[in-house]
Design an enzyme around this catalytic site. Structure first.
Site, PDB file in Angstrom:
ATOM      1  N   HIS A   1       0.821  -1.216   0.000  1.00 27.67           N
ATOM      2  CA  HIS A   1       0.000   0.000   0.000  1.00 27.67           C
ATOM      3  C   HIS A   1       0.850   1.260   0.000  1.00 27.67           C
ATOM      4  O   HIS A   1       0.322   2.359  -0.139  1.00 27.67           O
ATOM      5  CB  HIS A   1      -0.972   0.008   1.181  1.00 27.67           C
ATOM      6  CG  HIS A   1      -0.326  -0.167   2.506  1.00 27.67           C
ATOM      7  ND1 HIS A   1       0.109  -1.384   2.976  1.00 27.67           N
ATOM      8  CD2 HIS A   1      -0.021   0.729   3.475  1.00 27.67           C
ATOM      9  CE1 HIS A   1       0.641  -1.218   4.179  1.00 27.67           C
ATOM     10  NE2 HIS A   1       0.579   0.038   4.494  1.00 27.67           N
TER      11      HIS A   1
ATOM     12  N   GLY B   1       0.305  -6.510  -1.459  1.00 28.52           N
ATOM     13  CA  GLY B   1      -0.982  -5.891  -1.120  1.00 28.52           C
ATOM     14  C   GLY B   1      -1.763  -6.789  -0.171  1.00 28.52           C
ATOM     15  O   GLY B   1      -2.653  -6.330   0.524  1.00 28.52           O
TER      16      GLY B   1
ATOM     17  N   LEU C   1      -0.857  -8.356   3.050  1.00 29.96           N
ATOM     18  CA  LEU C   1       0.298  -8.118   3.920  1.00 29.96           C
ATOM     19  C   LEU C   1       0.942  -9.425   4.385  1.00 29.96           C
ATOM     20  O   LEU C   1       0.292 -10.466   4.455  1.00 29.96           O
ATOM     21  CB  LEU C   1      -0.108  -7.244   5.102  1.00 29.96           C
ATOM     22  CG  LEU C   1      -0.398  -5.790   4.685  1.00 29.96           C
ATOM     23  CD1 LEU C   1      -0.982  -5.000   5.852  1.00 29.96           C
ATOM     24  CD2 LEU C   1       0.873  -5.112   4.180  1.00 29.96           C
TER      25      LEU C   1
ATOM     26  N   GLU D   1       4.254 -24.013   5.198  1.00 31.19           N
ATOM     27  CA  GLU D   1       3.781 -24.074   3.818  1.00 31.19           C
ATOM     28  C   GLU D   1       3.704 -22.701   3.174  1.00 31.19           C
ATOM     29  O   GLU D   1       3.896 -22.558   1.955  1.00 31.19           O
ATOM     30  CB  GLU D   1       2.407 -24.760   3.753  1.00 31.19           C
ATOM     31  CG  GLU D   1       2.419 -26.229   4.180  1.00 31.19           C
ATOM     32  CD  GLU D   1       2.394 -26.433   5.692  1.00 31.19           C
ATOM     33  OE1 GLU D   1       2.219 -25.446   6.435  1.00 31.19           O
ATOM     34  OE2 GLU D   1       2.547 -27.586   6.137  1.00 31.19           O
TER      35      GLU D   1
END
Lengths: 579, 579
Positions: B36, B82, B84, B321
């Protein structure tokens, strides 16, 4: 076998649990975050007198509740584990409920593996528990240094893990996990701590049986010579342990604020995400079991409106969607009704937790906001375009996609009453209110919002695309084509009857969704038609290319899911004009 | 604005990047994990002369590559951010490739937000980078203490975060992020460190503009008075910065081991997961760009067979993962072809990373093993039953489900050549080999494995259920019913032609899958039929209830997806016998 000593001391001296009354709210909780230690858990049940030898020997047999990994089919198990890194985060949720909502004296014990500390979700749990000062939470880490395929990253060197836990404001101990006195002392110290406590216990996998002790390539494998192992362990015995009873449960008070049921005027422009916030605040006032969690986007999902009215029942989980869903799953084990919200796109972060929640038969209410390309300038990273598909593919789930704020209120109330996993998809944009306040909407229903005897085509949408369908129907009317419009707000379960009726009566269907073409509304409708053996003209409009930033209207047009695209699709189906 | 000083010093003194040649392999990488902050990134491009003012002003407009969050549509952006908590894990993957595969001198710079440190994935990244001693990785954390909706957990108190990073074996600095000299010194120190380096920089959101500086409720909002803000910041200027060029790229060697293409005798019982391991080892020998990653289950997915032959190109990601998929996405930005494997169920943990990978147009090959109820006694936590649905709903994805080991080999080679996100679903159980070694199988194809002119029904399966279909066809033949059997090994894209042909020629279809009913093979086939406007008799067999533990055959029968259930389904469709 590595954790047997740890658990033996816990059962004989510290756990407070009435196995005859698992519903007793004062019972401690015990979560086996390392679910593959199920043979130990079941053996403990045997030692505690909860099950007998005959049942113990049904381990992993078809129909036995003693499955390969624990599930709540067993009355003393809160949640299914077996996907590593989930038990501790869920235990945090249980501890949050007990401490913050119930002022309970119970303790939440968690047996963790060392391998699973590689999962980031465990560190979300450490941080949340430390931040909330959960002194009712004790994590026991069985550091046997061997994962499934070989050594862990840190082996028996627990210093790094201990330092990280200490930084997260936990009380930390490192002990020999086969030293009974050290274990006993560690539990006593942990209970006295004014914060969450973790015990890193160095252990040996296969402890006590030389053939496998501390050896690789033995994970999950039966012993070659079980008779010799039994002999080595001291011969056949039938140990029993008297587990302490819990104290009497204490009553607690829940603060209740009066909030009116929200209602909106027909035509008023309101985003369904706003209605989510309004409705949730209302639900909190009519049902004291309702709690809300949000992933640090409460000013976008509007969960903040619940927080403003019911601060004691609101949990800010920050940007940690896995911990948010885990907390919700933990809370519902104690009868709370958790609503957890974030952007729909970011709920994908917690998909494995939702999957496991279904195995736990959890009562979990999820809301994903900002779905689809219609969010506009923020771009594709923020657009949920796979949420219908992924959340339909959860056992027994309900997937709702309201088109209007009054409908959102009604559906959220239905979600409150529904037990199981339900998901509501909300829209960023403010759109006109379509339905009267107080209209009834049921899970599994649909609404035909426009129809006539002359309908030559049916347009099916939900959420923002329902509004595009209505605009398209107007345009089609101008061309002499009567279009039925169906609001398919309940995507799962779906109103099969309404779809079959529309296919039979109108002979052509166009579906429109702000979602990928896979697994969404179009495939649901197609499947209903195919199952019913109906050949109809069908056109499925959905997002099929990577969207970018831009105004919502431009993005809907570019994706081919706006009113003009719907009109064109009807044209391509060669739907006949009236007369 | 909080990170402008940090990035200005980076661009003017430390970053080595040729904006005219983003393909230069010696360029540093810069990942904006806090996507952002795109206005800052784009402004830096302007200052570096890469874009002009006119383009900068297209920010978030429809059709502009300067989207709300960065994507690789911009040639200097490696991956979309975007969501996070993803940039740093991906940066770890880039750094792993550069350090471990290429011996490159490049550095990987990452700008992180403080809010996103709540994501566990960030701590998977810290641990992996520290464990691997990635001294080419520098993370700059913009600690502006304000998230989207208010204060972060830790505010400007960076001590806890610093202690956690230090415990993960990172070099740690805490500075004032608006002190240019301190920033400059911190970068120099970070570059000299013998380990990954993180700089926690305390900053003010909206720095330099009093109206918004360090104030809440300003996140993502335009300034009320931009003219005054420009004046306050020193008036309109057109700053430019000469970014250093990278050194000349250095060649590197890749170790290659000879491995024969695996082949299996028809009838030989082999699990497709075993064929995965064999084939991957072979692919590593014919294509030096192939690398493999596994989530600490390489002895179950058989990725260990690749590791044994190509240890330098194998990456053990432990039970993390998200970091596994992120590493793969990072590696493919440098031209590597990563195959990442775990149990299919556990890949759900990384679903948001796969989703974002599609926005990045990443070349990512995934393999999920142990799918469906047929894994048997380990129980539902280990059974992937939603993977087809969730991974079909990924933009441009390929979903393959081989039924045979020779086919697995061929499909993995096709995945190697395919650019984009592809997923192969492998089976735990050893099943008879059906196809000759060397037979061709294409993505998007299918195989009719049994047919005659008298076919009265078509059975469609894949993986283990194809074998059940074949057994059912035998039983049906005994009842005088000729059944066609189709191996729908490519679930996406699907062989529409073969399904339509079968519907037209046999008049009845039964689909069978070891997967939930939602979003899997049954819905794919139903959608093909509905799209084609074909009314046929259709029965979809899939898993619809919560499975438990047990022998595979018992679980297939209980789920209603074994040969007997298929025969019964054919009966329910009232398929006519021949004669």
């Amino acid at each position: 076998m590595s954790a047997a000593d740890l658990m033996a001391v816990l059962f004989s001296g510290y756990l407070r649990y009435d196995f005859d009354a698992p519903e007793n709210s004062a019972n401690d909780h015990l979560v086996f975050s390392k679910g593959h230690a199920s043979p130990l858990l079941y053996s403990l049940y045997k030692a505690a007198g909860a099950i007998d030898d005959a049942e113990l020997l049904t381990f992993r047999e078809f129909g036995s509740r003693l499955q390969g990994h624990p599930t709540p089919e067993i009355p003393w198990v809160d949640v299914a584990t077996g996907s590593l890194g989930q038990g501790l985060p869920i235990a945090v949720g249980i501890a949050l409920a007990a401490a913050k909502l119930e002022s309970s004296e119970l303790r939440v014990w968690t047996l963790c593996g060392d391998s699973e500390l590689a999962e980031g979700s465990m560190w979300e749990a450490f941080e949340q528990a430390g931040y909330n000062g959960l002194d009712n939470l004790i994590a026991v880490v069985d550091v046997n240094r061997l994962g499934q395929r070989g050594p862990t990253m840190h082996g028996w060197d627990t210093a790094q893990l201990a330092a990280r836990a200490a930084a997260c404001e936990w009380h930390v101990q490192e002990i020999d996990g086969h030293d009974l006195e050290a274990i006993d002392a560690a539990y006593a110290t942990a209970l006295a701590a004014d914060r969450p406590a973790v015990i890193f216990a160095r252990t040996k996998k296969g402890s006590g049986v030389a053939a496998v002790e501390d050896k690789e390539n033995q994970h999950g494998k039966p012993l070659a010579d079980p008779e010799a192992a039994i002999e080595e362990l001291g011969g056949i015995r039938s140990l029993s342990v008297a587990v302490q009873a819990p104290p009497a449960p204490k009553p607690f008070e829940i603060a209740r604020a009066e909030v009116e049921r929200p209602s909106y005027e027909v035509g008023e422009k309101v985003a369904t995400r706003g209605a989510y916030g309004d409705a949730l605040a209302w639900l909190g006032s009519i049902d004291e079991k309702v709690v809300a969690l949000d992933g640090e986007v409460g000013n976008s999902t509007y969960a903040e409106r619940f927080a403003a009215k019911h601060p004691d029942r609101f949990f800010e989980m920050y940007i940690a969607e896995q911990q948010m869903v885990a907390s919700a799953i933990g809370m519902q084990t104690r009868g709370w009704k958790p609503f957890a919200s974030s952007f729909g796109a970011f709920l994908s972060r917690a998909y494995d937790f939702v999957r496991m929640g279904a195995i736990s038969a959890a009562d979990l209410k999820l809301c994903g906001s900002h779905v689809g390309v219609s969010i506009g300038p923020d771009g594709p990273s923020q657009m949920a375009l796979e949420d219908i598909a992924s959340l339909r593919a959860v056992l027994g789930s309900v997937v709702l996609y309201p088109s209007d704020p009054n409908q959102t209120v009604a559906l959220l109330d239905a979600m409150r009453e529904h037990e199981g996993i339900s998901y509501l998809r909300s829209t960023r944009e403010a759109l006109p209110t379509l339905y009267e306040s107080g209209e009834q909407f049921r899970i599994g229903g649909s609404r035909t919002v426009r129809s006539s005897d002359a309908d030559a085509v049916t347009l099916i949408g939900a959420g923002i695309t329902l509004h595009e369908c209505l605009a398209a129907a107007e345009q089609l009317a101008g061309k002499g084509i009567a279009a039925r419009v169906i609001d398919l707000y309940s995507v799962k379960p779906v109103d099969t009857e309404a779809i079959v009726k529309a296919a039979n009566e109108t002979g052509a269907i166009v579906t429109v969704e702000d979602h990928w073409a896979e697994g969404g509304i179009g495939e649901v409708v197609a499947t209903v038609l195919a199952d019913a053996g109906i050949a109809t003209k069908l056109k499925r409009l959905a997002v099929t290319e990577r969207p970018g930033s831009g105004p919502p209207a431009a993005l809907l047009a570019a994706a081919g899911i706006d009113a003009e695209s719907i009109v064109a699709a009807v044209g391509s189906l060669a739907v006949l004009q009236a007369n």
